[in-house]
Design an enzyme around this catalytic site. Sequence first.
Site, PDB file in Angstrom:
ATOM      1  N   LYS A  78       0.851  -1.186   0.000  1.00  0.00           N
ATOM      2  CA  LYS A  78       0.000   0.000   0.000  1.00  0.00           C
ATOM      3  C   LYS A  78       0.883   1.231   0.000  1.00  0.00           C
ATOM      4  O   LYS A  78       1.959   1.246   0.603  1.00  0.00           O
ATOM      5  CB  LYS A  78      -0.870   0.012   1.264  1.00  0.00           C
ATOM      6  N   GLY A 174     -24.378   4.002   2.110  1.00  0.00           N
ATOM      7  CA  GLY A 174     -23.451   4.584   1.133  1.00  0.00           C
ATOM      8  C   GLY A 174     -23.741   4.074  -0.265  1.00  0.00           C
ATOM      9  O   GLY A 174     -23.412   2.928  -0.591  1.00  0.00           O
ATOM     10  N   VAL A 175     -24.381   4.924  -1.075  1.00  0.00           N
ATOM     11  CA  VAL A 175     -24.664   4.509  -2.448  1.00  0.00           C
ATOM     12  C   VAL A 175     -23.783   5.305  -3.420  1.00  0.00           C
ATOM     13  O   VAL A 175     -24.244   6.129  -4.195  1.00  0.00           O
ATOM     14  CB  VAL A 175     -26.172   4.595  -2.802  1.00  0.00           C
ATOM     15  N   GLY A 176     -22.480   5.047  -3.312  1.00  0.00           N
ATOM     16  CA  GLY A 176     -21.507   5.632  -4.229  1.00  0.00           C
ATOM     17  C   GLY A 176     -21.268   4.626  -5.349  1.00  0.00           C
ATOM     18  O   GLY A 176     -22.204   3.973  -5.831  1.00  0.00           O
ATOM     19  N   VAL A 178     -19.711   1.575  -5.450  1.00  0.00           N
ATOM     20  CA  VAL A 178     -20.038   0.174  -5.175  1.00  0.00           C
ATOM     21  C   VAL A 178     -21.506   0.021  -4.771  1.00  0.00           C
ATOM     22  O   VAL A 178     -22.220  -0.846  -5.294  1.00  0.00           O
ATOM     23  CB  VAL A 178     -19.127  -0.405  -4.056  1.00  0.00           C
TER      24      VAL A 178
HETATM   25  P1  NAD Z   1     -17.632   6.149  -2.950  1.00  0.00           P
HETATM   26  O1  NAD Z   1     -16.887   7.295  -2.392  1.00  0.00           O
HETATM   27  O2  NAD Z   1     -17.980   6.126  -4.415  1.00  0.00           O
HETATM   28  O3  NAD Z   1     -19.007   5.932  -2.143  1.00  0.00           O
HETATM   29  C1  NAD Z   1     -19.110   6.083  -0.757  1.00  0.00           C
HETATM   30  C2  NAD Z   1     -20.499   6.600  -0.463  1.00  0.00           C
HETATM   31  O4  NAD Z   1     -20.684   6.636   0.958  1.00  0.00           O
HETATM   32  C3  NAD Z   1     -20.733   8.040  -0.965  1.00  0.00           C
HETATM   33  O5  NAD Z   1     -21.957   8.105  -1.678  1.00  0.00           O
HETATM   34  C4  NAD Z   1     -20.771   8.862   0.313  1.00  0.00           C
HETATM   35  O6  NAD Z   1     -21.592  10.014   0.214  1.00  0.00           O
HETATM   36  C5  NAD Z   1     -21.352   7.833   1.271  1.00  0.00           C
HETATM   37  N1  NAD Z   1     -21.170   8.172   2.695  1.00  0.00           N
HETATM   38  C6  NAD Z   1     -20.149   8.833   3.278  1.00  0.00           C
HETATM   39  N2  NAD Z   1     -20.399   8.996   4.595  1.00  0.00           N
HETATM   40  C7  NAD Z   1     -21.599   8.415   4.842  1.00  0.00           C
HETATM   41  C8  NAD Z   1     -22.402   8.250   6.007  1.00  0.00           C
HETATM   42  N3  NAD Z   1     -22.032   8.726   7.188  1.00  0.00           N
HETATM   43  N4  NAD Z   1     -23.575   7.581   5.898  1.00  0.00           N
HETATM   44  C9  NAD Z   1     -23.996   7.105   4.690  1.00  0.00           C
HETATM   45  N5  NAD Z   1     -23.280   7.248   3.562  1.00  0.00           N
HETATM   46  C10 NAD Z   1     -22.098   7.889   3.636  1.00  0.00           C
HETATM   47  O7  NAD Z   1     -16.762   4.853  -2.560  1.00  0.00           O
HETATM   48  P2  NAD Z   1     -16.819   3.412  -3.229  1.00  0.00           P
HETATM   49  O8  NAD Z   1     -15.779   3.304  -4.270  1.00  0.00           O
HETATM   50  O9  NAD Z   1     -18.226   3.073  -3.543  1.00  0.00           O
HETATM   51  O10 NAD Z   1     -16.320   2.511  -1.996  1.00  0.00           O
HETATM   52  C11 NAD Z   1     -17.161   2.282  -0.886  1.00  0.00           C
HETATM   53  C12 NAD Z   1     -16.392   1.538   0.201  1.00  0.00           C
HETATM   54  O11 NAD Z   1     -15.929   0.280  -0.309  1.00  0.00           O
HETATM   55  C13 NAD Z   1     -15.145   2.260   0.708  1.00  0.00           C
HETATM   56  O12 NAD Z   1     -14.961   1.956   2.080  1.00  0.00           O
HETATM   57  C14 NAD Z   1     -14.028   1.627  -0.088  1.00  0.00           C
HETATM   58  O13 NAD Z   1     -12.786   1.710   0.579  1.00  0.00           O
HETATM   59  C15 NAD Z   1     -14.519   0.208  -0.171  1.00  0.00           C
HETATM   60  N6  NAD Z   1     -13.975  -0.523  -1.327  1.00  0.00           N
HETATM   61  C16 NAD Z   1     -14.225  -0.067  -2.575  1.00  0.00           C
HETATM   62  C17 NAD Z   1     -13.726  -0.768  -3.668  1.00  0.00           C
HETATM   63  C18 NAD Z   1     -14.007  -0.302  -5.073  1.00  0.00           C
HETATM   64  O14 NAD Z   1     -13.777  -1.074  -6.023  1.00  0.00           O
HETATM   65  N7  NAD Z   1     -14.518   0.902  -5.260  1.00  0.00           N
HETATM   66  C19 NAD Z   1     -12.966  -1.939  -3.481  1.00  0.00           C
HETATM   67  C20 NAD Z   1     -12.760  -2.395  -2.172  1.00  0.00           C
HETATM   68  C21 NAD Z   1     -13.259  -1.674  -1.105  1.00  0.00           C
END
Ligand code: NAD
Length: 345
Positions: A78, A174-176, A178
Site C-alpha cells: 500500500k 453509502g450509495v456511491g 459500489v
Molecule cells: P464512494 O466514495 O464512491 O461511495 C461512498 C459513499 O458513501 C458516498 O456516496 C458517500 O456520500 C457515502 N457516505 C459517506 N459517509 C456516509 C455516512 N455517514 N452515511 C452514509 N453514507 C455515507 O466509494 P466506493 O468506491 O463506492 O467505496 C465504498 C467503500 O468500499 C469504501 O470503504 C471503499 O474503501 C470500499 N472498497 C471499494 C472498492 C471499489 O472497487 N470501489 C474496493 C474495495 C473496497
Amino acid sequence: MFEILDQYQVNELHVRNDAVSGLKAIIAIHNTHFGPALGGCRFIQYNNDQDAMNDAIRLARGMSYKAALAGVNQGGGKAVIMKPDGYYDAKLLFSEFGRFVESLQGRYITAIDSGTTAKEMDIIQQHTSYVTSTSDTENPSIYTAKGVFEGIKASVKHKLNRDDLQGLRIAIQGVGNVGTALGHMLDKAGAYVIVSDICQANIDTAMSEFASEVVAPDDIYHTPCAVFSPCGLSNVINKETIEKLGCMIIAGSANVQLENHLLGRSLHEKGILYAPDYVINAGGLIYASSDYQNHSKTVAMDKVSNIYYTLSEIFEQSKLTNTASSYIADELARSKLYGAINQAA
Ligand code: NAD
C-alpha cells in the site's frame, strides 16, 4: 517503527521526500511471496507522519490477506501520500510518485484508493508501468459490487438457508460507486433495498433506479433488515453502533468495518453473521490483478464468483469451532500465506 513492522510482519518500508513537488510518500510492502505487491495509493491528509506510516503498514497487510484468500498471484502493499495542507501541483507530485514506484522495479504496483482516481494513475503511468486503474481500464467498483452480491448470497444461504433474495430487506449504507452497482443487482434479484447516504444526489439516483426506501444516516444501524451492507465508511461497527444493530447479517464493501478486532467476537456472540470485509470486497483487487496480467474478464469474473465459496467455507468453520468469522478469515489467510512461505523455505 520496527515494533509495528514486526507486529504486522511487514517486510519493507520505503519513503520518498521531495522538496520540489512537495511529495511525502510511504510505500509499505507486506510481502511478495505470491507475486508483486499490489495495492492502492491513498492521498489524504494525515495529522502526522506516524499516522501515515501506520496506515500504510496496516493496509499493506490487509492487501496480503485479501490477495491470499482471493487466490490472486499478488503480494500485499500500500502507498500513502500525505496530502499537502496548501497549494500543490498535482502533475509534479504524482509524476514524482510515479518515479518513486518505478524505483522499486516492480516489487510494488499501484492503483486507486481514497483520494486518487484514474486521472492521477494516468500521470503516474507516464513514469512507470507498475500501475493499474488508469483511464483505459474499467471501473473496478462493478467487480467489487459483484463480489459483495455473491457474499450476500452466501451469507443468506448460511444464516437463513435460502438460495434467493426475494423480498429480503437489505440496507445499504453509502450509495456511491459500489453501493449503487450493488443496489441494482439486489433490486434485480427481488430484494427490498433500503439506502442511506449523506449525499442527496446519490440518494435521488438510488430512489429513482433501484431503492424502495431511504433512511437517515444514523437510522441505518437500527433499521430492521436481514442484511446490513456497509458500503461507505470505515469503522462503522464500533461500541456504539453494535448495540443498535437491527440486522442478522453484515455484508458490505467498506474497508476496515470493525473498529477493533474484538468486535468480531461480539458480533459472533450476538448471533450476527459477519462477512469479513477483506474477503467480500476483493472483487476490485481481482479485477486489477487480472487486468494487469492481461487475463480475460471471464477469469476475473470466475474468481469474483468464488467469493461465495470462500465465505461459505469461513462461515462453516466459524460454526463448527464456535469462533468469530473474522478470526477464521485471518487464520485462513495466514495459513495460506505462511504455509506457502514455509513450504518454499
Ligand atoms: P464512494 O466514495 O464512491 O461511495 C461512498 C459513499 O458513501 C458516498 O456516496 C458517500 O456520500 C457515502 N457516505 C459517506 N459517509 C456516509 C455516512 N455517514 N452515511 C452514509 N453514507 C455515507 O466509494 P466506493 O468506491 O463506492 O467505496 C465504498 C467503500 O468500499 C469504501 O470503504 C471503499 O474503501 C470500499 N472498497 C471499494 C472498492 C471499489 O472497487 N470501489 C474496493 C474495495 C473496497
